[in-house]
Write a protein that holds these residues in place. Sequence first.
Motif, PDB file in Angstrom:
ATOM      1  N   GLN A  32       0.486  -0.959  -0.246  1.00  8.71           N
ATOM      2  CA  GLN A  32       0.000  -0.040   0.209  1.00  8.71           C
ATOM      3  C   GLN A  32       0.791   1.464   0.308  1.00  8.71           C
ATOM      4  O   GLN A  32       1.818   1.354   1.258  1.00  8.71           O
ATOM      5  CB  GLN A  32      -0.581  -0.360   1.703  1.00  8.71           C
ATOM      6  N   ASP A  33       0.345   2.169  -0.967  1.00  6.90           N
ATOM      7  CA  ASP A  33       1.129   3.630  -1.123  1.00  6.90           C
ATOM      8  C   ASP A  33       1.292   4.107   0.408  1.00  6.90           C
ATOM      9  O   ASP A  33      -0.504   4.311   0.395  1.00  6.90           O
ATOM     10  CB  ASP A  33       1.034   3.917  -2.325  1.00  6.90           C
ATOM     11  N   VAL A  34       1.871   4.607   0.965  1.00  5.02           N
ATOM     12  CA  VAL A  34       1.564   5.667   1.672  1.00  5.02           C
ATOM     13  C   VAL A  34       2.459   7.261   1.578  1.00  5.02           C
ATOM     14  O   VAL A  34       3.419   7.117   1.402  1.00  5.02           O
ATOM     15  CB  VAL A  34       2.650   4.761   3.018  1.00  5.02           C
ATOM     16  N   PRO A  35       1.873   8.084   1.483  1.00  6.01           N
ATOM     17  CA  PRO A  35       2.612   9.225   1.320  1.00  6.01           C
ATOM     18  C   PRO A  35       3.231   9.799   3.169  1.00  6.01           C
ATOM     19  O   PRO A  35       2.487   9.548   4.019  1.00  6.01           O
ATOM     20  CB  PRO A  35       1.483  10.068   1.435  1.00  6.01           C
ATOM     21  N   LEU A  36       4.178   9.961   2.818  1.00  7.38           N
ATOM     22  CA  LEU A  36       4.813  10.762   3.687  1.00  7.38           C
ATOM     23  C   LEU A  36       5.437  11.831   3.426  1.00  7.38           C
ATOM     24  O   LEU A  36       5.411  12.843   2.406  1.00  7.38           O
ATOM     25  CB  LEU A  36       6.338   9.624   3.887  1.00  7.38           C
ATOM     26  N   LEU A  37       5.384  12.934   4.801  1.00  8.02           N
ATOM     27  CA  LEU A  37       5.516  14.191   5.144  1.00  8.02           C
ATOM     28  C   LEU A  37       7.163  14.490   5.795  1.00  8.02           C
ATOM     29  O   LEU A  37       7.210  14.078   6.345  1.00  8.02           O
ATOM     30  CB  LEU A  37       4.733  14.643   6.077  1.00  8.02           C
ATOM     31  N   LYS A  38       7.924  15.423   4.660  1.00  8.88           N
ATOM     32  CA  LYS A  38       9.548  15.451   5.536  1.00  8.88           C
ATOM     33  C   LYS A  38       9.371  16.951   5.996  1.00  8.88           C
ATOM     34  O   LYS A  38       9.368  17.646   5.013  1.00  8.88           O
ATOM     35  CB  LYS A  38      10.719  15.161   5.400  1.00  8.88           C
ATOM     36  N   SER A  39       9.455  17.376   7.665  1.00 10.87           N
ATOM     37  CA  SER A  39       9.681  18.506   7.549  1.00 10.87           C
ATOM     38  C   SER A  39      11.174  18.878   8.765  1.00 10.87           C
ATOM     39  O   SER A  39      10.992  17.717   9.742  1.00 10.87           O
ATOM     40  CB  SER A  39       8.086  19.131   8.529  1.00 10.87           C
ATOM     41  N   GLU A  40      11.712  19.867   8.438  1.00  7.92           N
ATOM     42  CA  GLU A  40      12.660  19.679   9.382  1.00  7.92           C
ATOM     43  C   GLU A  40      12.973  21.217   9.557  1.00  7.92           C
ATOM     44  O   GLU A  40      12.383  22.080   8.746  1.00  7.92           O
ATOM     45  CB  GLU A  40      14.020  19.208   8.325  1.00  7.92           C
ATOM     46  N   ILE A  41      14.254  21.364  10.813  1.00  7.50           N
ATOM     47  CA  ILE A  41      14.614  23.042  10.833  1.00  7.50           C
ATOM     48  C   ILE A  41      15.416  22.759  10.211  1.00  7.50           C
ATOM     49  O   ILE A  41      16.466  22.168  10.506  1.00  7.50           O
ATOM     50  CB  ILE A  41      14.631  23.231  12.269  1.00  7.50           C
ATOM     51  N   ILE A  42      16.502  23.928   9.451  1.00  9.70           N
ATOM     52  CA  ILE A  42      16.917  24.389   8.532  1.00  9.70           C
ATOM     53  C   ILE A  42      17.893  25.337   9.242  1.00  9.70           C
ATOM     54  O   ILE A  42      17.053  26.285   9.729  1.00  9.70           O
ATOM     55  CB  ILE A  42      17.294  24.727   7.474  1.00  9.70           C
ATOM     56  N   GLY A  43      19.006  25.437   9.849  1.00 11.69           N
ATOM     57  CA  GLY A  43      20.145  25.755  10.976  1.00 11.69           C
ATOM     58  C   GLY A  43      19.572  26.005  12.278  1.00 11.69           C
ATOM     59  O   GLY A  43      18.615  25.093  12.296  1.00 11.69           O
ATOM     60  N   ALA A  44      19.977  26.926  12.606  1.00 12.10           N
ATOM     61  CA  ALA A  44      19.373  26.901  14.386  1.00 12.10           C
ATOM     62  C   ALA A  44      18.220  27.692  14.672  1.00 12.10           C
ATOM     63  O   ALA A  44      18.585  28.483  15.061  1.00 12.10           O
ATOM     64  CB  ALA A  44      21.130  27.233  15.191  1.00 12.10           C
ATOM     65  N   PRO A  45      17.440  27.002  15.569  1.00  6.91           N
ATOM     66  CA  PRO A  45      16.845  28.055  15.532  1.00  6.91           C
ATOM     67  C   PRO A  45      16.978  28.712  16.948  1.00  6.91           C
ATOM     68  O   PRO A  45      17.761  28.276  17.541  1.00  6.91           O
ATOM     69  CB  PRO A  45      15.059  27.286  16.066  1.00  6.91           C
ATOM     70  N   LYS A  46      16.326  29.666  17.097  1.00  6.11           N
ATOM     71  CA  LYS A  46      16.468  30.708  17.915  1.00  6.11           C
ATOM     72  C   LYS A  46      14.989  30.535  19.140  1.00  6.11           C
ATOM     73  O   LYS A  46      14.219  30.974  18.538  1.00  6.11           O
ATOM     74  CB  LYS A  46      16.242  32.192  17.506  1.00  6.11           C
ATOM     75  N   LEU A  47      15.689  29.861  20.485  1.00 10.26           N
ATOM     76  CA  LEU A  47      14.168  29.609  21.064  1.00 10.26           C
ATOM     77  C   LEU A  47      14.710  30.919  22.476  1.00 10.26           C
ATOM     78  O   LEU A  47      15.521  30.708  23.046  1.00 10.26           O
ATOM     79  CB  LEU A  47      14.231  28.178  21.599  1.00 10.26           C
ATOM     80  N   SER A  48      13.349  30.969  22.883  1.00  9.11           N
ATOM     81  CA  SER A  48      13.834  32.315  24.441  1.00  9.11           C
ATOM     82  C   SER A  48      12.506  32.155  24.959  1.00  9.11           C
ATOM     83  O   SER A  48      11.704  31.931  24.483  1.00  9.11           O
ATOM     84  CB  SER A  48      14.215  33.385  24.189  1.00  9.11           C
ATOM     85  N   LEU A  49      13.251  32.622  26.700  1.00 10.19           N
ATOM     86  CA  LEU A  49      11.738  32.182  27.601  1.00 10.19           C
ATOM     87  C   LEU A  49      11.865  33.795  27.880  1.00 10.19           C
ATOM     88  O   LEU A  49      12.923  34.354  28.100  1.00 10.19           O
ATOM     89  CB  LEU A  49      11.516  31.377  28.602  1.00 10.19           C
ATOM     90  N   ASN A  50      11.102  34.492  28.464  1.00  6.05           N
ATOM     91  CA  ASN A  50      11.171  35.615  28.972  1.00  6.05           C
ATOM     92  C   ASN A  50      10.421  34.941  30.435  1.00  6.05           C
ATOM     93  O   ASN A  50       9.225  35.198  31.053  1.00  6.05           O
ATOM     94  CB  ASN A  50       9.741  36.574  28.327  1.00  6.05           C
ATOM     95  N   ILE A  51      11.263  35.315  31.661  1.00  8.85           N
ATOM     96  CA  ILE A  51      10.957  35.564  32.832  1.00  8.85           C
ATOM     97  C   ILE A  51      11.175  36.248  33.716  1.00  8.85           C
ATOM     98  O   ILE A  51      12.304  36.905  34.119  1.00  8.85           O
ATOM     99  CB  ILE A  51      12.104  33.663  33.765  1.00  8.85           C
ATOM    100  N   GLY A  52       9.905  36.427  34.068  1.00  7.84           N
ATOM    101  CA  GLY A  52       9.745  37.966  35.003  1.00  7.84           C
ATOM    102  C   GLY A  52      10.643  38.953  33.957  1.00  7.84           C
ATOM    103  O   GLY A  52      11.669  40.041  35.134  1.00  7.84           O
ATOM    104  N   GLY A  53      10.070  39.093  32.993  1.00 10.88           N
ATOM    105  CA  GLY A  53      11.194  40.338  32.410  1.00 10.88           C
ATOM    106  C   GLY A  53      12.506  40.313  31.860  1.00 10.88           C
ATOM    107  O   GLY A  53      13.248  41.113  31.561  1.00 10.88           O
ATOM    108  N   VAL A  54      12.981  39.207  32.378  1.00  8.02           N
ATOM    109  CA  VAL A  54      14.421  38.634  32.071  1.00  8.02           C
ATOM    110  C   VAL A  54      14.365  37.493  31.000  1.00  8.02           C
ATOM    111  O   VAL A  54      13.936  36.410  30.914  1.00  8.02           O
ATOM    112  CB  VAL A  54      15.097  38.829  33.106  1.00  8.02           C
TER     113      VAL A  54
END
Length: 90
Positions: free
Chosen positions: A10-32
């Motif tokens: 049975q043919d099954v469609p596949l989806l590939k998703s990837e993050i290219i480069g380094a993602p920028k992630l941050s939290l703001n905790i109490g204004g910091v």
Amino acid sequence: MEGNSRSWTQDVPLLKSEIIGAPKLSLNIGGVPRTLTQGEDIAVRAAMTGQPTVEIAAAPLIFVGYGVHAPEREWDDFKGVDLKGKSWSY
């Protein structure tokens, strides 16, 4: 077909998703602001919508490790964490 042998494909469609480069992630905790490192402080996956950024403002954050609940191994990341009224997803 002979006997009990069965063969099918049975043919099954596949989806590939990837993050290219380094993602920028941050939290703001109490204004910091606190920068998070992908793979060390946080694990994110590529958005399935194709959008280039995701921003979540003023959302409560609950840390529960990997969210593992495995009573057979006496392991429960949720133990003692009050999740009443909180929404979450995998």
